[in-house]
Motif scaffolding. Structure first.
Motif, short mmCIF file in Angstrom:
data_model
loop_
_atom_site.label_atom_id
_atom_site.label_comp_id
_atom_site.label_asym_id
_atom_site.label_seq_id
_atom_site.Cartn_x
_atom_site.Cartn_y
_atom_site.Cartn_z
N ALA A 159 0.83 -1.20 0.00
CA ALA A 159 0.00 0.00 0.00
C ALA A 159 0.86 1.25 0.00
N VAL A 160 1.83 1.29 0.88
CA VAL A 160 2.71 2.46 0.95
C VAL A 160 3.52 2.60 -0.34
N LEU A 201 2.67 1.81 -3.30
CA LEU A 201 1.83 2.37 -4.35
C LEU A 201 1.62 3.86 -4.16
N ARG A 202 1.46 4.27 -2.93
CA ARG A 202 1.27 5.70 -2.70
C ARG A 202 2.52 6.47 -3.09
N PRO A 205 -2.84 10.33 3.75
CA PRO A 205 -1.82 9.41 3.24
C PRO A 205 -2.07 7.95 3.57
N LEU A 207 -5.05 6.77 1.55
CA LEU A 207 -4.75 6.76 0.12
C LEU A 207 -3.95 5.51 -0.23
N ALA A 208 -2.99 5.19 0.61
CA ALA A 208 -2.16 4.00 0.37
C ALA A 208 -3.03 2.75 0.28
N VAL A 209 -3.90 2.58 1.25
CA VAL A 209 -4.77 1.41 1.25
C VAL A 209 -5.70 1.43 0.03
N LEU A 244 -5.14 2.61 -2.86
CA LEU A 244 -4.41 2.21 -4.05
C LEU A 244 -4.19 0.71 -4.09
N ARG A 245 -3.90 0.14 -2.94
CA ARG A 245 -3.69 -1.31 -2.92
C ARG A 245 -4.97 -2.03 -3.30
N ILE A 274 -5.46 -1.93 -7.08
CA ILE A 274 -4.74 -2.85 -7.95
C ILE A 274 -5.18 -4.29 -7.74
#
Lengths: 224, 224
Positions: free
Chosen positions: A139-140, A142-143, B135, B138-140, B142-143, B146
Motif C-alpha cells: 500500500a505504501v 503504491l502511494r 496518506p 490513500l495508500a490502502v 491504491l492497494r 490494484i
DNA sequence: TGTCAATTGTCAGTGACTGACACTAGCCTC
DNA sequence: GAGGCTAGTGTCAGTCACTGACAATTGACA
C-alpha cells in the motif's frame, strides 16, 4: 562558515566524527531491519528486535526513520531518485514515452553500484519482494509511486513545453506508463528469478507492448 | 429448514432479531465513523470516540471492522462490486476499453441509490475526499485498486478469449485504464465540486483522452 | 580545558489491535 | 413456556508502533 573543507571526490563529504557515527548507526539499522524483514517477515519483526540487533534504543530508531515502514523503503527511495535523474538527462528530441522507457532501462544498468553502497544487492531484491508481498508495505509503495508520477508528469510536461493542468496528455501518458511499470514490478516479485537482469528484461518486454498502444508523436497533428 | 419465510422483495432477507440488531450496530458504527472522519479528520479520530458515539465497546467495533481503516472503505467496497457487475453485463461485442468505459459511466448513473441505503451520498463523497487526502488511507485505497485491477484483467481476458498469463494485453490495457481512473479520482478529490455529476463528467472527459492513445481493436491484426 | 550543541537513552503515555473469559440475550426444542 | 445452546457483547490484560519530555553523554570548537 570556513571556506576549506576536505571534500572527497565522490561521496558527498561525510567529514566529522559525529557525521560518521550517525551514518554508521543508520546503515546498521537499515541492514539489520532489512535482514530481519527478509528472513522473518515484516509483520513478524518488531522494532525492538531491530534495535536490539544494533544495540541502540528504540527512540534512536525513530529518530532515523519516521516509521517502521520507512526503513523498508530507504533503498527504494534512492533508486527512484536515480530514475528521475536518468529521465532528466534524456535528450530533448526523444518522445515522452521513449524518454521514460530509456530512462528506466538505463537506470537499471547503472543502479547496481549505488545500491551496493548501502546494502548487498541481493538484500535489496529480497526486500523488494517483501514489499510486494506484504499488504501494508505494498500500500505504501503504491502511494509513493503515484507521488512520483505527479513529479514525472510535470517533468514530461516541461520537456514538451506543455502545461500539466491545461493538457491532460502528460498525466495520462505517465499514468499509463506507470501502470505498466507497477504491474511489471509485481510480476517480477511473484516470479522466481530475483535478479536485476530479470527485472530489466521483464520491464523491457512489457513496455514493448505499451509502445504500439500509445501514440508516439504528440506533435504530429494540430498543436496550439 | 422451513420452506416459507417472509422474504422482502428487494433487501436480501435480514430476518431475525439478532441479524437486525447486528445490521443496526454495524450501520451505526459506519455512520458515526464516517461522520467523525469527515468532520474531525481520520487521524484525529480515535476508535474510542467512534464507539462512544454508538455506545458499544471497542472490542465490538473490531468485531465488525478488522481495522480503523476498513470502516473508511465500507461504502467504497460496495461501489467497486457495482462496477464489476456493470462490466460483466457489457455486451460481448464491445472492445475492452469501450466496455470498461461504458461500465464505469453506467455504474455512476445507478450507484446513487445503492449508496443511500448505507449512508447519505454527500457523506460518501466527503469520505472519498478524506481517503484521497489522508496518506494512510490513500495508500490502502491504491492497494485495493490494484487488487481489483487483477480481477478486471481476468474478466477482460475472458471476454476476449485470451489467457491473462500468456497475453499481456489485458493487463496492460487494464493498467493503463486504471491509471487514468485513479488520476481522475485524485483530481476530483482536489477539486471543489464534490458531486456525483462532477465525478462522472471528469471521468468521461479524461477517458476521452485515453481512447485515441490505446488501439481499440485487438483482433484487427494477426491472431494466433 | 571548558562551553555549546547535537545525539542518545530513559520514562511515561497514547492509540490500534488481540486473545481469553465471563456474561447476556436471541433462538430452538421439548 | 422453561431450559439449554450459541451468537454477540463487555471487560481485562497485554503487545506493538510511536511520541514528548527530560536528563546524560559526547563530539566540536574556541
Amino acid at each position: 562558515m570556513t571556506a576549506e573543507q576536505p571534500t572527497s571526490p565522490r561521496t558527498p563529504a561525510p567529514a566529522g566524527l559525529r557525521e560518521l557515527k550517525k551514518r554508521r548507526t543508520r546503515d546498521a539499522l537499515l541492514r539489520a531491519a532489512l535482514e530481519l524483514f527478509t528472513t522473518r517477515g515484516y509483520e513478524e519483526t518488531t522494532v525492538d528486535e531491530i534495535v536490539d540487533a544494533v544495540d541502540v534504543s528504540q527512540r534512536t530508531f525513530f529518530r532515523y526513520f519516521a516509521s517502521k515502514e520507512e526503513v523498508a523503503f530507504a533503498v527504494q527511495h534512492m533508486v527512484e531518485r536515480h530514475f528521475v535523474t536518468a529521465l532528466r538527462e534524456r535528450p530533448a528530441h526523444e518522445a515522452p514515452l521513449e524518454a521514460m522507457r530509456n530512462a528506466v532501462l538505463s537506470a537499471w544498468d547503472t543502479i547496481g553500484e549505488a545500491i551496493m553502497e548501502l546494502v548487498p544487492i541481493e538484500l535489496y531484491l529480497r526486500t523488494f519482494q517483501v514489499i510486494e508481498s506484504t499488504p501494508a508495505l505494498l500500500a505504501v509503495h503504491l502511494r509513493r509511486s503515484i507521488e512520483m508520477e505527479e513529479n514525472i508528469a510535470r517533468l514530461i510536461a516541461d520537456r514538451e513545453d506543455l502545461d500539466v493542468d491545461a493538457d491532460p496528455r502528460p498525466r495520462v501518458a505517465v499514468a499509463a506508463f506507470s501502470g505498466v511499470m507497477r504491474m511489471t514490478g509485481q510480476l517480477w516479485g511473484r516470479g522466481d528469478d530475483p535478479s536485476l537482469r530479470s527485472m530489466r528484461t521483464l520491464t523491457e518486454s512489457y513496455l514493448d507492448h505499451l509502445e504500439p498502444a500509445l501514440a508516439a508523436d504528440w506533435h504530429g497533428g494540430a498543436r496550439a
